[in-house]
Enzyme design. Structure first.
Site, PDB file in Angstrom:
ATOM      1  N   CYS A   1       0.834  -1.201   0.000  1.00  0.00           N
ATOM      2  CA  CYS A   1       0.000   0.000   0.000  1.00  0.00           C
ATOM      3  C   CYS A   1       0.878   1.264   0.000  1.00  0.00           C
ATOM      4  O   CYS A   1       1.510   1.562  -1.005  1.00  0.00           O
ATOM      5  CB  CYS A   1      -0.976  -0.034   1.170  1.00  0.00           C
ATOM      6  SG  CYS A   1      -2.364   1.127   0.987  1.00  0.00           S
TER       7      CYS A   1
ATOM      8  N   HIS B   1      -2.904  -5.323   1.425  1.00  0.00           N
ATOM      9  CA  HIS B   1      -2.265  -5.581   2.724  1.00  0.00           C
ATOM     10  C   HIS B   1      -2.251  -7.081   3.026  1.00  0.00           C
ATOM     11  O   HIS B   1      -3.135  -7.583   3.727  1.00  0.00           O
ATOM     12  CB  HIS B   1      -3.034  -4.864   3.832  1.00  0.00           C
ATOM     13  CG  HIS B   1      -2.946  -3.378   3.805  1.00  0.00           C
ATOM     14  ND1 HIS B   1      -2.011  -2.681   4.522  1.00  0.00           N
ATOM     15  CD2 HIS B   1      -3.689  -2.453   3.130  1.00  0.00           C
ATOM     16  CE1 HIS B   1      -2.177  -1.385   4.314  1.00  0.00           C
ATOM     17  NE2 HIS B   1      -3.181  -1.220   3.461  1.00  0.00           N
TER      18      HIS B   1
ATOM     19  N   GLU C   1      -0.483  -8.613   5.076  1.00  0.00           N
ATOM     20  CA  GLU C   1      -0.131  -8.865   6.472  1.00  0.00           C
ATOM     21  C   GLU C   1      -1.335  -8.995   7.388  1.00  0.00           C
ATOM     22  O   GLU C   1      -1.193  -9.452   8.532  1.00  0.00           O
ATOM     23  CB  GLU C   1       0.806  -7.754   6.989  1.00  0.00           C
ATOM     24  CG  GLU C   1       0.155  -6.418   7.269  1.00  0.00           C
ATOM     25  CD  GLU C   1      -0.064  -5.556   6.026  1.00  0.00           C
ATOM     26  OE1 GLU C   1      -0.533  -4.415   6.191  1.00  0.00           O
ATOM     27  OE2 GLU C   1       0.222  -6.014   4.894  1.00  0.00           O
TER      28      GLU C   1
END
Length: 200
Positions: free
Chosen positions: A80, A179, A181
């Protein structure tokens, strides 16, 4: 040996990236000062607010050392806002924002719209085996243009933004608009750790 991979810890999902790196077989370490770049095998630039992150990089004296390390071949993964920081050209940004010129791409900030237009989708990503990746887009950029050395890994499959480029790789630098994660799916981080190991 387990590679030491830094996570830029000025803003964003630092703990989540450290945990994802651990699950991918790397040791994630927070990076807040220039000297903490020493001995790293790679670095992750997390999400956040890209103009704020570029200003903070300058305030703590990290911008130039990080740019030099990337130019010298330090593997990097940006998610991002991290994608925006790694880009060579950024559209719709503030005049005082700086970027690290590690990827030959043009990105557009907040390309998908405001926070309320954040979304998730299942995204096939080249280099990630198995089922599509669950991709979370939060005020995300997209890639408007790529240079000749850049490999496109993923495009939005459907909807108003169908076909937009949202994951790229150039040499040992990887970037995603989304994202990885936050979903518990560590395959993108494993791909990056494999890139780090190969570059070593």
């Amino acid at each position: 040996m387990t590679p030491r991979v830094g996570v830029l810890a000025l803003q964003g999902d630092v703990r989540e990236h450290v945990a994802a790196l651990a699950s991918a077989g790397a040791t994630g370490v927070a990076v807040r000062r220039p000297e903490e770049l020493d001995g790293l095998a790679g670095i992750v630039l997390p999400g956040g607010e890209s103009t704020t992150m570029s200003r903070l990089l300058g305030l703590v004296g990290l911008f130039e050392p990080l740019r030099e390390a990337l130019a010298a071949g330090l593997p990097a993964f940006g998610s991002c806002a991290g994608m925006i920081l790694l880009a060579s050209e950024v559209l719709d940004t503030r005049p005082d924002a700086r970027h690290l010129d590690a990827l030959d791409i043009t990105v557009r900030r907040n390309a998908f719209g405001r926070q309320v237009q954040s979304f998730e989708t299942d995204l096939p990503v080249d280099g990630v085996p198995g089922e599509p990746v669950r991709a979370v887009f939060i005020r995300a950029p997209w890639v408007e243009a790529t240079g000749p050395g850049v490999e496109v890994l993923a495009r939005v499959p459907d909807g108003p933004a169908a076909g937009r480029v949202v994951a790229v790789r150039q040499g040992s630098v990887l970037a995603t608009s989304f994202h990885p994660e936050v979903t518990g799916d560590g395959r993108v981080h494993r791909m990056f750790v494999d890139m780090v190991s190969a570059s070593a």
